[in-house]
Write a protein that holds these residues in place. Sequence first.
Motif, PDB file in Angstrom:
ATOM      1  N   SER A  25      -1.083 -28.775  17.636  1.00  0.00           N
ATOM      2  CA  SER A  25      -0.685 -27.788  16.641  1.00  0.00           C
ATOM      3  C   SER A  25      -1.860 -26.906  16.210  1.00  0.00           C
ATOM      4  CB  SER A  25      -0.089 -28.485  15.416  1.00  0.00           C
ATOM      5  OG  SER A  25       0.259 -27.557  14.416  1.00  0.00           O
ATOM      6  N   ILE A  26      -1.567 -25.637  15.928  1.00  0.00           N
ATOM      7  CA  ILE A  26      -2.583 -24.723  15.383  1.00  0.00           C
ATOM      8  C   ILE A  26      -2.986 -25.183  13.985  1.00  0.00           C
ATOM      9  CG2 ILE A  26      -3.037 -22.346  14.674  1.00  0.00           C
ATOM     10  CD1 ILE A  26      -1.006 -21.443  16.774  1.00  0.00           C
ATOM     11  N   VAL A  27      -1.986 -25.457  13.152  1.00  0.00           N
ATOM     12  CA  VAL A  27      -2.220 -26.019  11.819  1.00  0.00           C
ATOM     13  C   VAL A  27      -2.024 -27.515  11.927  1.00  0.00           C
ATOM     14  CG1 VAL A  27      -1.454 -26.067   9.427  1.00  0.00           C
ATOM     15  CG2 VAL A  27      -1.460 -23.908  10.675  1.00  0.00           C
ATOM     16  N   ARG A  28      -3.087 -28.269  11.777  1.00  0.00           N
ATOM     17  CA  ARG A  28      -3.018 -29.719  11.956  1.00  0.00           C
ATOM     18  C   ARG A  28      -3.045 -30.399  10.598  1.00  0.00           C
ATOM     19  NH1 ARG A  28      -7.762 -29.662  16.558  1.00  0.00           N
ATOM     20  NH2 ARG A  28      -6.593 -28.504  18.144  1.00  0.00           N
ATOM     21  N   ILE A  29      -1.997 -31.127  10.324  1.00  0.00           N
ATOM     22  CA  ILE A  29      -1.917 -31.878   9.070  1.00  0.00           C
ATOM     23  C   ILE A  29      -2.502 -33.256   9.304  1.00  0.00           C
ATOM     24  CG2 ILE A  29      -0.358 -32.867   7.352  1.00  0.00           C
ATOM     25  CD1 ILE A  29       1.536 -30.553   7.914  1.00  0.00           C
ATOM     26  N   GLN A  30      -3.496 -33.612   8.504  1.00  0.00           N
ATOM     27  CA  GLN A  30      -4.174 -34.893   8.678  1.00  0.00           C
ATOM     28  C   GLN A  30      -4.390 -35.546   7.331  1.00  0.00           C
ATOM     29  OE1 GLN A  30      -8.111 -34.687  10.327  1.00  0.00           O
ATOM     30  NE2 GLN A  30      -8.235 -36.882  10.748  1.00  0.00           N
ATOM     31  N   ALA A  31      -4.093 -36.833   7.257  1.00  0.00           N
ATOM     32  CA  ALA A  31      -4.310 -37.603   6.038  1.00  0.00           C
ATOM     33  C   ALA A  31      -4.314 -39.074   6.412  1.00  0.00           C
ATOM     34  CB  ALA A  31      -3.223 -37.317   4.999  1.00  0.00           C
ATOM     35  N   PRO A  32      -4.956 -39.915   5.624  1.00  0.00           N
ATOM     36  CA  PRO A  32      -4.869 -41.352   5.887  1.00  0.00           C
ATOM     37  C   PRO A  32      -3.410 -41.815   5.869  1.00  0.00           C
ATOM     38  CG  PRO A  32      -6.601 -40.882   4.291  1.00  0.00           C
ATOM     39  CD  PRO A  32      -5.846 -39.602   4.494  1.00  0.00           C
ATOM     40  N   TYR A  33      -3.068 -42.656   6.838  1.00  0.00           N
ATOM     41  CA  TYR A  33      -1.725 -43.249   6.939  1.00  0.00           C
ATOM     42  C   TYR A  33      -0.638 -42.199   7.190  1.00  0.00           C
ATOM     43  CZ  TYR A  33      -4.199 -47.235   4.997  1.00  0.00           C
ATOM     44  OH  TYR A  33      -5.105 -48.253   4.796  1.00  0.00           O
ATOM     45  N   ASP A  34      -1.002 -41.079   7.792  1.00  0.00           N
ATOM     46  CA  ASP A  34       0.034 -40.086   8.075  1.00  0.00           C
ATOM     47  C   ASP A  34       0.944 -40.505   9.232  1.00  0.00           C
ATOM     48  OD1 ASP A  34      -1.577 -39.668  10.290  1.00  0.00           O
ATOM     49  OD2 ASP A  34      -2.280 -37.695   9.663  1.00  0.00           O
ATOM     50  N   VAL A  35       0.631 -41.645   9.876  1.00  0.00           N
ATOM     51  CA  VAL A  35       1.556 -42.191  10.867  1.00  0.00           C
ATOM     52  C   VAL A  35       2.904 -42.511  10.218  1.00  0.00           C
ATOM     53  CG1 VAL A  35       0.773 -44.583  10.523  1.00  0.00           C
ATOM     54  CG2 VAL A  35       1.844 -43.912  12.686  1.00  0.00           C
ATOM     55  N   ILE A  36       2.883 -42.803   8.912  1.00  0.00           N
ATOM     56  CA  ILE A  36       4.136 -43.064   8.195  1.00  0.00           C
ATOM     57  C   ILE A  36       5.019 -41.821   8.214  1.00  0.00           C
ATOM     58  CG2 ILE A  36       5.136 -43.665   5.955  1.00  0.00           C
ATOM     59  CD1 ILE A  36       2.578 -45.251   5.387  1.00  0.00           C
ATOM     60  N   VAL A  37       4.396 -40.646   8.043  1.00  0.00           N
ATOM     61  CA  VAL A  37       5.154 -39.389   8.082  1.00  0.00           C
ATOM     62  C   VAL A  37       5.713 -39.173   9.489  1.00  0.00           C
ATOM     63  CG1 VAL A  37       5.047 -36.896   7.714  1.00  0.00           C
ATOM     64  CG2 VAL A  37       3.706 -38.432   6.265  1.00  0.00           C
ATOM     65  N   LEU A  38       4.906 -39.459  10.522  1.00  0.00           N
ATOM     66  CA  LEU A  38       5.362 -39.316  11.898  1.00  0.00           C
ATOM     67  C   LEU A  38       6.579 -40.203  12.162  1.00  0.00           C
ATOM     68  CD1 LEU A  38       4.709 -38.036  14.714  1.00  0.00           C
ATOM     69  CD2 LEU A  38       3.451 -40.140  15.211  1.00  0.00           C
ATOM     70  N   ILE A  39       6.509 -41.444  11.718  1.00  0.00           N
ATOM     71  CA  ILE A  39       7.631 -42.369  11.890  1.00  0.00           C
ATOM     72  C   ILE A  39       8.834 -41.896  11.100  1.00  0.00           C
ATOM     73  CG2 ILE A  39       8.405 -44.720  11.393  1.00  0.00           C
ATOM     74  CD1 ILE A  39       5.485 -45.612  11.946  1.00  0.00           C
ATOM     75  N   TYR A  40       8.594 -41.426   9.885  1.00  0.00           N
ATOM     76  CA  TYR A  40       9.681 -40.946   9.015  1.00  0.00           C
ATOM     77  C   TYR A  40      10.437 -39.796   9.674  1.00  0.00           C
ATOM     78  CZ  TYR A  40      11.848 -39.267   4.666  1.00  0.00           C
ATOM     79  OH  TYR A  40      12.742 -38.862   3.701  1.00  0.00           O
ATOM     80  N   LEU A  41       9.709 -38.883  10.301  1.00  0.00           N
ATOM     81  CA  LEU A  41      10.342 -37.713  10.909  1.00  0.00           C
ATOM     82  C   LEU A  41      11.028 -38.050  12.228  1.00  0.00           C
ATOM     83  CD1 LEU A  41       7.545 -35.060  10.251  1.00  0.00           C
ATOM     84  CD2 LEU A  41       9.774 -35.185   9.132  1.00  0.00           C
ATOM     85  N   THR A  42      10.363 -38.809  13.096  1.00  0.00           N
ATOM     86  CA  THR A  42      10.883 -39.052  14.440  1.00  0.00           C
ATOM     87  C   THR A  42      11.880 -40.201  14.512  1.00  0.00           C
ATOM     88  OG1 THR A  42       8.963 -40.445  14.925  1.00  0.00           O
ATOM     89  CG2 THR A  42       8.824 -38.127  15.560  1.00  0.00           C
TER      90      THR A  42
END
Length: 329
Positions: A102-119
Amino acid sequence: MNIGDILMLLISLIVFPGLIFISASSLFTEWFIRKVTARIQNRMGPSYTGPFGILQPFIDFIKLIGVKELKLQRYSSTMLAGLGLLMAIGALVSSLLLLPISIVRIQAPYDVIVLIYLTVVWTLIGLIIAALSYPNPFTIAGVSRMLALATFVEPAWVVALLVPFIATSKLYNCSYSVLCTSRYTLSILGINPLYILPYILGIIAILVASQAKLMYKPFDIPEAEQELISGHITEFSGPVLALYNLAHDIETTVIALIVVYIYLGGPYPYPHLSVPGALLLIIKYFIIVTIITIIRSVFGRFRIDDAIRSIIKYSLTISIIALILSWIM
């Protein structure tokens, strides 16, 4: 956020790697899957529309949108079905913001939770809303099978996904960040070669889970034609069927990209914006898609009980073992 940041975010969501790019990539991936499947089964596959039939998925999509009739029922809601499918597509496109592509990369600790939440969560909810918008005995049976499968598939996929996150968070203090994990996932093998064992087990588990998550053979039980006509998509037609096909193709592309970045390091060992890096990323992507396609082509459909047993045996159990190994090493 200033106007420039908002503009870049919109470009990332709409153009690259957003809706336009991922839709084009997913349609090309569909052509590739159909072509490889046809060759394995001694058929031609798409051949006439565009060079080597490459435009056939796009033409199929346009035909469903503009030509085919939208079938209506007395108790159906085509608007609700469209909203559910758009929700699933939106969740998958938004998950790309967490990847290095991604051009705009969203990064934060434990953002794998967001990835799981979305996918996992929103994609599944969107598909269920769309299917249940057409009340039909075959639809209900297909959705029930989908939920039974998802009860075991989604946990197996999540556990297998977490294996590289645990390893990189221990050695590089990545704090379960998608961006950090994708950068260092392969370099940890040079630090501690023992991690190759949980990685091999993890990638086997996530490929099996991805096969079932995408409902490809032998896990296409929710839409078994001989038993349920087409299961949860029995009543889909016209633009709704086009959106469903697009959502499924996008999910295939996003899942393959996630596996490539989290397990195979994306363009590693080359820089992300370099030509060799881009070529290596594409090669890794098509290796994953080819493996999924070969499994789809050579296996027959499981029964729901056989499918669940296979997921528990070959995905959930193996992923748990890989998770434990990555934790104790």
